[in-house]
Motif scaffolding. Sequence first.
Motif, short mmCIF file in Angstrom:
data_model
loop_
_atom_site.label_atom_id
_atom_site.label_comp_id
_atom_site.label_asym_id
_atom_site.label_seq_id
_atom_site.Cartn_x
_atom_site.Cartn_y
_atom_site.Cartn_z
N ALA A 100 47.00 39.48 35.12
CA ALA A 100 46.24 40.67 35.50
C ALA A 100 45.95 40.59 37.00
O ALA A 100 46.01 39.50 37.59
CB ALA A 100 44.93 40.75 34.72
N PRO A 101 45.63 41.71 37.64
CA PRO A 101 45.33 41.69 39.07
C PRO A 101 43.93 41.19 39.37
O PRO A 101 43.08 41.12 38.48
CB PRO A 101 45.47 43.16 39.47
CG PRO A 101 45.10 43.91 38.24
CD PRO A 101 45.63 43.08 37.10
N HIS A 102 43.72 40.83 40.63
CA HIS A 102 42.38 40.52 41.14
C HIS A 102 41.94 41.63 42.08
O HIS A 102 42.77 42.22 42.78
CB HIS A 102 42.37 39.20 41.92
CG HIS A 102 42.62 37.98 41.11
ND1 HIS A 102 43.88 37.58 40.71
CD2 HIS A 102 41.76 37.04 40.62
CE1 HIS A 102 43.79 36.46 40.02
NE2 HIS A 102 42.52 36.11 39.95
N ILE A 103 40.67 41.90 42.12
CA ILE A 103 40.08 42.79 43.13
C ILE A 103 38.94 42.02 43.78
O ILE A 103 38.17 41.31 43.11
CB ILE A 103 39.58 44.10 42.52
CG1 ILE A 103 40.76 44.95 42.03
CG2 ILE A 103 38.75 44.90 43.53
CD1 ILE A 103 40.39 46.31 41.49
N LEU A 104 38.81 42.16 45.08
CA LEU A 104 37.78 41.42 45.82
C LEU A 104 36.43 42.11 45.73
O LEU A 104 36.28 43.27 46.11
CB LEU A 104 38.18 41.29 47.29
CG LEU A 104 39.39 40.39 47.61
CD1 LEU A 104 39.68 40.42 49.09
CD2 LEU A 104 39.13 38.95 47.14
N ALA A 105 35.45 41.38 45.25
CA ALA A 105 34.07 41.87 45.30
C ALA A 105 33.54 41.70 46.71
O ALA A 105 33.65 40.62 47.30
CB ALA A 105 33.20 41.10 44.30
N THR A 106 32.97 42.75 47.27
CA THR A 106 32.46 42.72 48.64
C THR A 106 30.97 42.37 48.70
O THR A 106 30.48 41.95 49.74
CB THR A 106 32.67 44.07 49.32
OG1 THR A 106 31.99 45.09 48.58
CG2 THR A 106 34.16 44.41 49.40
#
Length: 284
Positions: A100-106
């Motif tokens: 699955a993909p990763h998304i960066l938490a800001t």
Amino acid sequence: MVASISVLWLLSLFSMTVSAWQTTYNPNKTLSIGIILFPGFQPLDVIGPLDIIQTLSGSHNMTLSLIWKETGPVWARSPPRRTPPNPDAAIPAAVYPIQAPHILATHTFATAPALDILLVPGGMGNRVLHENGDTAIEDFVAARYRSGELQYLLSVCTGAATLAKSGVLEGRRATTNKAAWAWPTQFGGGGIEWVPTARWTEDGNIWTSSGVSAGIDMTYAFFRKLLGPAAVDRVINAMEYTPHVDEHWDPYSVVHKVPGADAGRSLGDCVGPAGYEFKCASSG
């Protein structure tokens, strides 16, 4: 005399509408938008609305915060569940992926800025959080909503379960993913009107959508109402996405046998480019 009164009434109504619009969206103010992340979020729940927001930010003042307990990559693959469900023919095996993909938490819940709009996605990971008694997202949603800070609160798919558990859906209409209907609708203590046949719902400043792709339709309808058709139609057409604009169109409530689903409505829907008149091809 009657005509004069009617004209005055219409002018008064228009004035009230303009006034309400101006208090809803101020083009001179930067619109602060937040999206919740968690391990096991459903990618399209986030990326679908995010694509619309990203493009709109080219013409409107917006900031975006992606929020989880800690900053950095958040994996869309769900952690293992404590009580794995029995196989369900309505839920494909791909729901439990090996990749699955990763998304960066800001931002974290502690560092997130003041928000005007907050969107909560669904995904298998929110069931893991529930099984572990982790209420961090519910606590954040409840605190931000009850403070009066948020202008709008949105959920996609089983993100409605988070809203229900946070207590903000009491006395409101809401909908959720139809394949997973039984799980989110167990929350809320009976004070929520769960709508079985709805692509999305709008109740005051809370919007909820059905499963996954329905979040794109809800986001389109939401920003079209907030910013106006001229701003949003060109965005959805640039995406070459044909939106469902009937919030009551919901064949998946029938497909997944949701209790109370309206089986009398058409399972098909005629869609086309946003803002254009078009004819639907005959099925015959």
